[in-house]
Design a protein around this motif. Structure first.
Motif, PDB file in Angstrom:
ATOM      1  N   ALA A  92     -39.106  -8.268 -21.554  1.00 17.11           N
ATOM      2  CA  ALA A  92     -38.455  -7.332 -21.820  1.00 17.11           C
ATOM      3  C   ALA A  92     -38.618  -7.423 -23.295  1.00 17.11           C
ATOM      4  N   LYS A  93     -37.796  -6.566 -24.343  1.00 17.90           N
ATOM      5  CA  LYS A  93     -37.970  -6.964 -26.577  1.00 17.90           C
ATOM      6  C   LYS A  93     -36.906  -6.976 -26.413  1.00 17.90           C
ATOM      7  N   ALA A  94     -36.302  -5.427 -26.897  1.00 16.92           N
ATOM      8  CA  ALA A  94     -34.954  -5.327 -27.164  1.00 16.92           C
ATOM      9  C   ALA A  94     -34.066  -5.745 -26.047  1.00 16.92           C
ATOM     10  N   ALA A  95     -32.363  -5.984 -26.282  1.00 10.45           N
ATOM     11  CA  ALA A  95     -31.615  -6.263 -25.611  1.00 10.45           C
ATOM     12  C   ALA A  95     -30.158  -6.028 -26.658  1.00 10.45           C
ATOM     13  N   VAL A  96     -29.914  -5.845 -25.674  1.00  8.52           N
ATOM     14  CA  VAL A  96     -27.898  -5.504 -26.609  1.00  8.52           C
ATOM     15  C   VAL A  96     -26.718  -5.899 -24.743  1.00  8.52           C
ATOM     16  N   ALA A  97     -25.472  -7.273 -25.735  1.00 11.51           N
ATOM     17  CA  ALA A  97     -25.302  -7.125 -25.412  1.00 11.51           C
ATOM     18  C   ALA A  97     -23.299  -6.813 -25.783  1.00 11.51           C
ATOM     19  N   ILE A  98     -22.937  -6.669 -24.283  1.00  9.75           N
ATOM     20  CA  ILE A  98     -21.921  -5.309 -24.209  1.00  9.75           C
ATOM     21  C   ILE A  98     -20.763  -5.740 -24.198  1.00  9.75           C
ATOM     22  N   PRO A  99     -19.307  -6.199 -24.775  1.00 11.03           N
ATOM     23  CA  PRO A  99     -18.167  -7.052 -24.422  1.00 11.03           C
ATOM     24  C   PRO A  99     -17.497  -5.105 -23.498  1.00 11.03           C
ATOM     25  N   VAL A 100     -16.581  -5.709 -21.937  1.00 12.95           N
ATOM     26  CA  VAL A 100     -16.102  -4.314 -21.449  1.00 12.95           C
ATOM     27  C   VAL A 100     -14.591  -5.163 -21.697  1.00 12.95           C
ATOM     28  N   HIS A 101     -13.958  -4.121 -21.152  1.00  9.77           N
ATOM     29  CA  HIS A 101     -12.340  -4.628 -21.954  1.00  9.77           C
ATOM     30  C   HIS A 101     -11.189  -4.362 -20.430  1.00  9.77           C
ATOM     31  N   ASP A 102      -9.965  -5.049 -20.423  1.00 12.74           N
ATOM     32  CA  ASP A 102      -9.035  -4.672 -19.562  1.00 12.74           C
ATOM     33  C   ASP A 102      -8.115  -3.961 -19.839  1.00 12.74           C
ATOM     34  N   ALA A 103      -7.020  -3.417 -18.984  1.00 10.05           N
ATOM     35  CA  ALA A 103      -6.089  -2.498 -19.891  1.00 10.05           C
ATOM     36  C   ALA A 103      -5.488  -2.302 -20.949  1.00 10.05           C
ATOM     37  N   ALA A 104      -5.472  -3.396 -20.883  1.00 16.47           N
ATOM     38  CA  ALA A 104      -5.201  -4.075 -21.991  1.00 16.47           C
ATOM     39  C   ALA A 104      -5.361  -5.027 -23.490  1.00 16.47           C
ATOM     40  N   GLY A 105      -7.370  -3.894 -23.177  1.00 20.04           N
ATOM     41  CA  GLY A 105      -7.647  -4.469 -24.197  1.00 20.04           C
ATOM     42  C   GLY A 105      -8.364  -6.043 -24.026  1.00 20.04           C
ATOM     43  N   LYS A 106      -8.105  -6.294 -23.835  1.00 11.96           N
ATOM     44  CA  LYS A 106      -8.713  -8.153 -23.369  1.00 11.96           C
ATOM     45  C   LYS A 106     -10.047  -8.104 -23.049  1.00 11.96           C
ATOM     46  N   VAL A 107     -10.930  -8.900 -23.587  1.00 15.77           N
ATOM     47  CA  VAL A 107     -12.129  -8.594 -22.688  1.00 15.77           C
ATOM     48  C   VAL A 107     -11.993  -9.676 -21.514  1.00 15.77           C
ATOM     49  N   ARG A 108     -12.881  -8.982 -20.571  1.00 21.43           N
ATOM     50  CA  ARG A 108     -13.241  -9.091 -18.911  1.00 21.43           C
ATOM     51  C   ARG A 108     -13.672  -9.265 -18.742  1.00 21.43           C
ATOM     52  N   GLY A 109     -15.103  -8.992 -19.500  1.00 19.50           N
ATOM     53  CA  GLY A 109     -16.367  -9.412 -19.277  1.00 19.50           C
ATOM     54  C   GLY A 109     -17.747  -8.367 -20.423  1.00 19.50           C
ATOM     55  N   VAL A 110     -18.975  -8.728 -20.093  1.00 17.23           N
ATOM     56  CA  VAL A 110     -19.727  -8.728 -20.656  1.00 17.23           C
ATOM     57  C   VAL A 110     -20.694  -8.198 -19.970  1.00 17.23           C
ATOM     58  N   VAL A 111     -21.879  -6.615 -20.653  1.00 15.75           N
ATOM     59  CA  VAL A 111     -22.735  -5.980 -19.888  1.00 15.75           C
ATOM     60  C   VAL A 111     -23.949  -6.065 -20.741  1.00 15.75           C
ATOM     61  N   GLY A 112     -24.856  -6.700 -20.341  1.00 22.92           N
ATOM     62  CA  GLY A 112     -25.589  -7.119 -20.531  1.00 22.92           C
ATOM     63  C   GLY A 112     -27.469  -5.776 -20.533  1.00 22.92           C
ATOM     64  N   ILE A 113     -28.186  -5.157 -21.556  1.00 21.67           N
ATOM     65  CA  ILE A 113     -28.866  -4.441 -20.852  1.00 21.67           C
ATOM     66  C   ILE A 113     -30.720  -4.802 -21.768  1.00 21.67           C
ATOM     67  N   ALA A 114     -31.673  -4.911 -21.141  1.00 20.64           N
ATOM     68  CA  ALA A 114     -32.980  -5.223 -22.107  1.00 20.64           C
ATOM     69  C   ALA A 114     -34.098  -4.170 -21.699  1.00 20.64           C
ATOM     70  N   TYR A 115     -34.919  -3.648 -22.839  1.00 26.00           N
ATOM     71  CA  TYR A 115     -35.562  -2.699 -22.442  1.00 26.00           C
ATOM     72  C   TYR A 115     -37.297  -3.237 -22.730  1.00 26.00           C
ATOM     73  N   LEU A 116     -37.964  -1.969 -22.670  1.00 25.38           N
ATOM     74  CA  LEU A 116     -39.527  -2.909 -22.195  1.00 25.38           C
ATOM     75  C   LEU A 116     -39.778  -3.351 -23.695  1.00 25.38           C
ATOM     76  N   GLY A 117     -40.008  -2.571 -24.413  1.00 26.04           N
ATOM     77  CA  GLY A 117     -39.940  -2.180 -25.956  1.00 26.04           C
ATOM     78  C   GLY A 117     -38.785  -2.665 -27.267  1.00 26.04           C
ATOM     79  N   GLU A 118     -39.636  -3.086 -28.230  1.00 24.20           N
ATOM     80  CA  GLU A 118     -38.803  -3.301 -29.360  1.00 24.20           C
ATOM     81  C   GLU A 118     -38.206  -2.081 -29.554  1.00 24.20           C
ATOM     82  N   ARG A 119     -37.002  -1.863 -30.307  1.00 24.22           N
ATOM     83  CA  ARG A 119     -36.566  -1.258 -30.976  1.00 24.22           C
ATOM     84  C   ARG A 119     -34.515  -1.555 -31.118  1.00 24.22           C
ATOM     85  N   ALA A 120     -34.275  -1.058 -31.931  1.00 26.52           N
ATOM     86  CA  ALA A 120     -33.134  -1.369 -32.937  1.00 26.52           C
ATOM     87  C   ALA A 120     -32.006  -0.128 -32.272  1.00 26.52           C
TER      88      ALA A 120
END
Length: 139
Positions: A92-120
């Motif tokens: 893949a080329k483009a990718a983003v990692a996104i923090p996810v939060h618990d009910a208190a607003g603290k980071v509980r994890g990270v979800v990542g996604i990758a895309y075939l092409g280049e993109r901003a």
């Protein structure tokens, strides 16, 4: 695979499809580390490298540390230092990692996604991805 892992992987597969990606990961916070809980279309050589990601290392670790999405237009040519060398093996080329939060607003994890092409990704797209990522099942 546990029932929780199957649920997370099924959610990830659907989330990737819904957002036009080709692969992705889910990491759950464990102290100052992110632990891989699901991966879709990610080579085993990469999943081994990202099984445990410390705060501040790689895209997932930086998303955790800064509590903000971390993206790249091209995994293969990124020279910011945000992309770990193993990630270049993802087909893949483009990718983003996104923090996810618990009910208190603290980071509980990270979800990542990758895309075939280049993109901003603009702020609107990052906001939509971030909102949708919050639905990831807890680890």
């Amino acid at each position: 695979m546990t029932e929780a892992a199957e649920t997370t992987e099924a959610w990830l597969r659907q989330w990737i499809t819904d957002h036009g990606g080709v692969g992705g990961t889910v990491h759950a916070r464990q102290g100052d580390d992110m632990i891989l809980t699901a991966a879709v279309n990610i080579p085993s050589s990469v999943t081994e490298v990202v099984r445990v990601v410390p705060r501040g290392k790689g895209m997932a670790g930086l998303a955790f540390e800064h509590d903000a999405p971390v993206s790249t237009c091209n995994l293969k040519t990124d020279d910011t230092g945000n992309v770990r060398p193993g990630a270049r093996a993802v087909d893949a080329k483009a990718a983003v990692a996104i923090p996810v939060h618990d009910a208190a607003g603290k980071v509980r994890g990270v979800v990542g996604i990758a895309y075939l092409g280049e993109r901003a990704m603009d702020d609107r797209e990052l906001a939509l991805l971030t909102e949708a990522a919050q639905a990831v099942p807890p680890a």
